[in-house]
Design a protein around this motif. Structure first.
Motif, mmCIF file in Angstrom:
data_model
loop_
_atom_site.group_PDB
_atom_site.id
_atom_site.type_symbol
_atom_site.label_atom_id
_atom_site.label_comp_id
_atom_site.label_asym_id
_atom_site.label_seq_id
_atom_site.Cartn_x
_atom_site.Cartn_y
_atom_site.Cartn_z
ATOM 1 N N TRP A 50 0.847 -1.268 -0.016
ATOM 2 C CA TRP A 50 0.055 0.010 0.141
ATOM 3 C C TRP A 50 0.922 1.276 0.157
ATOM 4 O O TRP A 50 0.513 2.180 -0.891
ATOM 5 N N TRP A 51 1.924 1.346 0.894
ATOM 6 C CA TRP A 51 2.687 2.522 0.976
ATOM 7 C C TRP A 51 3.454 2.667 -0.423
ATOM 8 O O TRP A 51 3.307 3.956 -0.795
ATOM 9 N N SER A 52 4.082 2.202 -1.065
ATOM 10 C CA SER A 52 4.614 2.200 -2.184
ATOM 11 C C SER A 52 3.622 2.726 -3.340
ATOM 12 O O SER A 52 4.065 3.505 -3.963
ATOM 13 N N TYR A 53 2.475 2.162 -3.357
ATOM 14 C CA TYR A 53 1.571 2.598 -4.390
ATOM 15 C C TYR A 53 0.925 4.077 -3.849
ATOM 16 O O TYR A 53 0.837 4.892 -4.918
ATOM 17 N N HIS A 54 0.595 4.268 -2.671
ATOM 18 C CA HIS A 54 0.262 5.460 -2.216
ATOM 19 C C HIS A 54 1.123 6.533 -2.515
ATOM 20 O O HIS A 54 0.753 7.727 -2.763
ATOM 21 N N TYR A 55 2.629 6.388 -2.160
ATOM 22 C CA TYR A 55 3.344 7.328 -2.272
ATOM 23 C C TYR A 55 3.840 7.711 -3.801
ATOM 24 O O TYR A 55 3.938 8.887 -4.033
ATOM 25 N N ASN A 56 3.784 6.621 -4.707
ATOM 26 C CA ASN A 56 4.241 7.158 -6.118
ATOM 27 C C ASN A 56 2.841 7.420 -6.978
ATOM 28 O O ASN A 56 3.236 8.207 -7.969
ATOM 29 N N GLU A 57 1.826 6.909 -6.657
ATOM 30 C CA GLU A 57 0.951 7.215 -7.637
ATOM 31 C C GLU A 57 -0.455 8.076 -7.033
ATOM 32 O O GLU A 57 -1.239 8.673 -7.881
ATOM 33 N N ILE A 58 -0.459 8.337 -5.689
ATOM 34 C CA ILE A 58 -1.575 9.035 -5.257
ATOM 35 C C ILE A 58 -0.935 10.635 -4.854
ATOM 36 O O ILE A 58 -0.122 10.572 -4.123
#
Length: 282
Positions: A50-58
């Motif tokens: 979740w953190w990798s997705y949230h940091y890079n994409e949101i």
């Protein structure tokens, strides 16, 4: 004749009942459009996922279409407030519109609260930046590292892009090459670039001898940054209009570049070849 009418009804009725109503068409179309870009189950299965997705994409500080968990459009303010509750995460959805669309997804009650706590904190910071938009930039008067004086009058007639930073901020330094390219493109288009640094003049001059940074550098600005602007995360990027009003606030160089250059797609962090920072503790 009566028998003929009955026969016709027998054949026509199924045709009428099978015809798709306008409402049903809308439902089908909605289901086709409202699809998460990333699997919800995958994201909540592991905090690092979740953190990798949230940091890079949101990008919660950007402009986006906000949808609640029922896929209904809501205001950005209400969207952020729901995220601050810690009950949701947000996932980008597949949208036919040009504007990025984010949707709320409720977290399971029995899920470890690590994701919830970090989501809550990040949403709160985004909400604080959102509230700055439309407010007047604080009064200031300062001399840059080259001895040139600056004040609020500097905003008149131009769009001003501002970055907060300090010498030992790795994220601040890593995005400088990208920002230098940004300056090269827009330096003659009624856009000026100022940076508010917390360091004193001499250390900054020594740093700039080894590291090119094409923004005008204003030293000793910790008071303006943290006490007047109430910013505590570095870097932060602001756009101030020609009347001295804060128009937008962003956390990343890629986001502010995308906002200024509306004709280009969002520039992702891959450009700086940076991995996301370690996940913050929940």
């Amino acid at each position: 004749m009566k028998n003929l009418i009955i026969i016709l009804l027998v054949f026509v009725a199924p045709l009428i009942s099978c015809k798709e109503s306008p409402e049903e068409k809308n439902v089908v179309k909605k289901e086709e459009v409202i699809r998460p870009i990333k699997s919800y189950d995958y994201l909540i299965s592991d905090y690092k996922n979740w953190w990798s997705y949230h940091y890079n994409e949101i990008a919660l500080t950007s402009d986006f279409e906000a949808l609640n968990e029922d896929s209904e459009k809501i205001s950005k303010e209400d969207f952020l407030k729901k995220l601050i509750s810690g009950d949701y995460i947000t996932i980008e959805i597949d949208s036919e519109k040009d504007l990025t669309a984010y949707k709320l997804y409720r977290l399971p009650k029995d899920l470890d609260n690590e994701i919830s706590n970090v989501m809550k904190n990040d949403a709160y910071r985004a909400f604080e930046l959102f509230k700055m938009e439309g407010t007047k930039f604080p009064d200031f008067k300062v001399t840059d590292v080259n001895g040139i004086e600056y004040s609020n009058k500097k905003f008149e007639g131009k769009t001003t892009v501002i970055k907060t930073w300090f010498i030992n901020c790795k994220a601040c330094i890593a995005e400088m090459p990208e920002l230098n390219e940004f300056v090269d493109i827009y330096k003659n288009k009624d856009i000026q670039f100022l940076s508010l640094a917390t360091n004193e003049r001499e250390p900054l001059l020594n740093f700039l001898k080894k590291n090119e940074f094409k923004y005008d550098v204003l030293p000793n600005q910790e008071h303006l940054i943290e006490n007047k602007l109430k910013l505590t995360v570095y870097p932060t990027h602001l756009i101030v209009n020609e009347k001295g009003i804060i128009k937008k606030v962003f956390k990343k160089a890629s986001q502010i570049i995308s906002y200024i250059d509306q004709d280009k797609l969002m520039i992702k962090d891959e450009k700086t070849n940076l991995a996301p920072p370690p996940p913050p503790a929940g």
